[in-house]
Design an enzyme around this catalytic site. Structure first.
Site, PDB file in Angstrom:
ATOM      1  N   GLU A  44       0.896  -1.168   0.000  1.00  0.00           N
ATOM      2  CA  GLU A  44       0.000   0.000   0.000  1.00  0.00           C
ATOM      3  C   GLU A  44       0.928   1.211   0.000  1.00  0.00           C
ATOM      4  O   GLU A  44       1.489   1.578   1.022  1.00  0.00           O
ATOM      5  CB  GLU A  44      -0.911  -0.002   1.235  1.00  0.00           C
ATOM      6  CG  GLU A  44      -1.710  -1.274   1.387  1.00  0.00           C
ATOM      7  CD  GLU A  44      -2.618  -1.569   0.212  1.00  0.00           C
ATOM      8  OE1 GLU A  44      -3.356  -0.676  -0.219  1.00  0.00           O
ATOM      9  OE2 GLU A  44      -2.582  -2.719  -0.295  1.00  0.00           O
ATOM     10  N   CYS A  95      -1.910   9.288   2.744  1.00  0.00           N
ATOM     11  CA  CYS A  95      -1.669   8.709   1.415  1.00  0.00           C
ATOM     12  C   CYS A  95      -2.712   9.174   0.408  1.00  0.00           C
ATOM     13  O   CYS A  95      -2.402   9.370  -0.762  1.00  0.00           O
ATOM     14  CB  CYS A  95      -1.649   7.187   1.497  1.00  0.00           C
ATOM     15  SG  CYS A  95      -3.124   6.474   2.238  1.00  0.00           S
TER      16      CYS A  95
END
Ligand code: NAD
Length: 557
Positions: A241, A275
Site C-alpha cells: 500500500e 496517502c
C-alpha cells in the site's frame, strides 16, 4: 513485552534512533535499532509460535483480538500523547487514529471466525470446497503518519487468520511502535507478535529473511519497489500500500465554496501527510475564480489559527519546500503560504499554488505536505483526462452535480478508489486495492483476510468399495473383516462412479440412515457412466462425472 532488546554492535542501521519532537525540536527519546541477528531471532521466535496460534480456534483468536483492542483503548490517551510528541500529529487526531486502530482490531476479531471459503459441486456425489489457511510469518512494515491505525489493520488481519507477525514500525515513530507491541502482546500468546525497532536497513533485513512468508508494506512507492524486488527472490507474498498523487476534479456545476472546503480538507488534513491527500486539483474555468478565493480563505484561516500540526521532521519539510519552490520557479504562484516559517520545529504553512501545469514535479510526484496545487481546465473531460494521466493509481475524487459525469469518472478513472462528492469518508472497514505505482493487493477491509491466507482446495469424492469375491484382504476400517450381508444387498450396492457392487461393512450399516441396507442407498444418476465406470491406465475405475482435482490434472476417462 516482545520488543527485541538491542544488543550486538553490528547494527545494520545507524545504531540509535533519536526522535525529536517536530513541534519544537526537543528530544523525545532514543531507541536502539535491532541488528541482523536480532531480526533473525525475531523471525525464529514468531515461527516457533506459529503452530500453536494457527491451531487455535478462530473464535478464540478473535476473543484475544477483542482483548487486545480493549488494552489499546485503555491506554489510548498515552498513545495519543506519545504519537503527538513523536510525529507532531495533533492530540485529537492522534487519539482518533488510536481509536480507529482499536476499532479495526475489533472488526478483524469478528471477521476472522466467519472468513469462509467457496464450494463447487462437481457431480452429484463429488465436489470441491476451499479452506483458508494461514500463510505463516508475516512481516508488517509500517509508516508513521497514522502509526496505530495502519499497523492495527495489518496486525489484526494477520493474527485473526492464524498468522504470526514480526512488526517493524517506522523509524519516525518507534516509541509508539514499541508501545503497541507491548500492549498487544500483553494479551496475546508469547511471540505471536514480535516487534523489531529500526530504520530502512532493519526493514530490509526483515523483508529479505527467507523464512518470512508475507511482506505487508505500507509506505512509500520507492520502498515498495525495493520490497517487491526482494520478494521476487524469496518467494514471499507481497502486499504493498504505497504512495498516491490523488486528483480532485471540480465540475462547473457545484458550489465553489463547498468545493473549496472539500479541497482544503483533502489537501491540509494531517498537514497533508495522508496517502489519499488531494495532491492535484483540476477546477473548471467557470467557477475557478470563486473556488480559488474560497480555497485561499480556507488555507489562511488554518494558518492564522495554527490548526495544522508540523511536518514529521526537517527532512520531509525540506522535500515539500523543494517541490513548492520548483513549482514557483516553473511559473506557479503561491497565493497562500509557500515558504518555511522562522522558528523551531518543522512547521510548514497551508499552501495554495495556482498556475500549475502537468509537467511540474509538484503535479507528478506525491507531495507529503499541506499543499494544494491548482490547474484551471476548460471542461470536465479535460479534468478527467488530466486526473487519469498519472503513474500512481491510489484514489481520485470528483465533485459534480452531474450523474453522467459521476458515472463516467467511476468507470474511467484508473485508480483503486473513486470518490464522488466527498474527499474522505469511506465506509469503516472498506477495502482498497491500489494500482500501478501505488502498490498491489488489498491492504484493508475483509479482502485483507484473503491476502493473509492461502486457499486450499479440498476435493471430495465417494470411496471405491472392494468388489465381492475378491481375496479376503478387504478389511473394514479398524481391521475387522468385511461383513457381507446377502447377495441381494451386495448386488444393490453401487460405487461412486457406478462401479462394481460392494459388500456392506459394519460402519456402513451404522451410517445407513434410511435403513435400506444399501451402501448409500442411492440409485446411480442417469448421466453417470454405465456400471464399471471409466477405466484409467492402472485399471482402477473412476466416475466419469468426477471433476479433475486440479485444473492442470489430465481429464479422466
Ligand atoms: P517508507 O516506505 O519510507 O517507510 C515505511 C516503512 O518501510 C518504515 O517502517 C521503513 O523503515 C520501512 N523501510 C524503508 N526502507 C525499507 C527497505 N529498503 N526495506 C524494507 N523496509 C523499508 O514510507 P514513509 O515515508 O514512512 O511513509 C510515507 C509514505 O507512505 C507515503 O508515500 C504515503 O503515501 C505512504 N502511505 C500509504 C498508505 C496506503 O494505504 N496506500 C498509507 C499510509 C502511508
Amino acid at each position: 513485552m516482545t520488543t527485541l532488546a538491542p544488543s550486538a554492535p553490528d547494527v545494520r542501521g545507524s545504531g540509535t534512533l533519536t526522535i525529536l519532537d517536530p513541534r519544537d525540536g526537543s528530544v523525545v527519546g532514543e531507541v536502539v535499532e535491532a541488528d541482523r541477528d536480532e531480526v533473525a531471532q525475531a523471525v525464529r521466535r514468531a515461527r516457533a509460535a506459529l503452530d500453536g496460534w494457527a491451531r487455535t480456534d478462530a473464535a478464540a483468536r478473535g476473543e484475544l483480538l477483542h482483548r487486545a483492542a480493549d488494552a489499546l483503548r485503555e491506554r489510548a490517551a498515552e498513545f495519543a500523547a506519545l504519537n503527538e510528541r513523536e510525529t507532531g500529529k495533533p492530540y485529537d487526531d492522534s487519539l482518533g487514529g488510536v481509536m480507529a486502530g482499536a476499532g479495526t482490531l475489533r472488526q478483524y476479531a469478528e471477521l476472522g471466525p466467519v472468513h469462509r471459503g467457496h464450494s463447487l459441486v462437481g457431480g452429484r456425489y463429488a465436489g470441491d470446497y476451499t479452506v483458508a489457511q494461514p500463510r505463516g510469518v508475516v512481516a508488517a512494515v509500517t509508516p508513521w503518519n497514522d502509526p496505530v491505525a495502519v499497523a492495527c489493520g495489518l496486525l489484526g488481519a494477520a493474527l485473526a487468520t492464524g498468522n504470526v507477525v514480526v512488526h517493524k514500525p517506522s523509524e519516525r515513530s518507534p516509541h509508539v511502535g514499541a508501545l503497541l507491541g507491548e500492549v498487544l502482546s500483553s494479551v496475546l500468546p508469547v511471540d505471536v507478535l514480535v516487534t523489531v525497532s529500526g530504520g530502512g536497513a532493519v526493514g530490509a533485513a526483515l523483508t529479505e529473511h527467507p523464512d518470512v512468508d508475507v511482506v505487508a508494506h505500507v509506505g512509500s512507492t520507492s520502498t515498495g519497489r525495493k520490497i517487491a524486488r526482494v520478494a521476487a527472490l524469496t518467494g514471499a507474498h507481497v502486499i504493498r500500500e504505497n504512495g498516491g498523487n490523488d486528483a480532485l476534479v471540480v465540475d462547473a456545476d457545484v458550489d465553489p465554496a463547498w468545493a473549496a472546503a472539500q479541497a482544503a480538507l483533502g489537501s491540509f488534513a494531517n498537514a497533508g501527510q495522508i496517502c489519499t491527500s488531494v495532491e492535484r486539483i483540476f477546477v473548471h474555468r467557470a467557477i475557478a475564480p470563486a473556488f480559488v478565493e474560497a480555497l485561499a480563505a480556507e488555507a489562511t484561516a488554518r494558518n492564522e489559527q495554527r490548526l495544522l500540526g508540523p511536518l514529521v521532521d526537517g527532512r520531509l519539510r525540506d522535500e515539500v519546500d523543494a517541490q513548492v519552490r520548483a513549482a514557483i520557479e516553473d511559473g506557479a504562484t503561491a497565493v497562500v503560504g509557500g515558504s518555511v516559517p522562522d522558528g523551531d520545529g518543522s512547521w510548514y504553512p497551508a499552501t495554495v499554488l495556482t498556475g500549475c501545469r502537468p509537467g511540474m514535479t509538484i503535479m507528478q510526484e506525491e507531495t507529503f505536505g499541506p499543499v494544494a496545487p491548482v490547474q484551471v481546465v476548460d471542461s470536465f473531460d479535460e479534468g478527467l483526462r488530466l486526473a487519469g494521466a498519472d503513474r500512481y493509481g491510489l484514489a481520485a475524487t470528483v465533485l459534480t452535480a452531474s450523474i453522467e459525469h459521476a458515472n463516467r469518472a467511476a468507470a474511467d478513472l484508473d485508480v483503486g478508489t473513486v470518490k464522488i462528492n466527498a474527499v474522505f469518508g469511506g465506509a469503516p472497514g472498506g477495502a482498497a486495492q491500489p494500482r500501478r505505482d501505488s502498490g498491489a493487493g488489498f491492504g484493508y477491509g475483509p479482502e485483507l483476510l484473503d491476502e493473509m491466507t492461502l486457499t486450499k482446495v479440498v476435493h471430495v469424492g465417494l470411496p471405491q468399495m472392494p468388489a465381492p469375491g475378491l481375496p479376503d484382504a478387504h478389511l473394514a476400517p479398524g481391521g475387522t473383516d468385511t461383513v457381507t450381508t446377502s447377495a441381494a444387498d451386495a448386488g444393490a450396492a453401487v460405487t461412486a462412479g457406478g462401479g462394481p457392487a460392494t459388500p456392506l461393512t459394519d460402519a456402513d450399516a451404522d451410517a445407513d440412515a434410511d435403513g435400506d441396507g444399501g451402501d448409500s442407498g442411492r440409485t446411480p444418476h442417469p448421466e453417470e457412466p454405465a456400471e464399471g465406470g471409466d477405466e484409467d491406465d492402472e485399471g482402477t475405475t473412476t466416475g466419469g462425472d468426477v471433476p479433475r482435482v486440479h485444473p492442470s490434472d489430465p481429464a479422466e476417462g
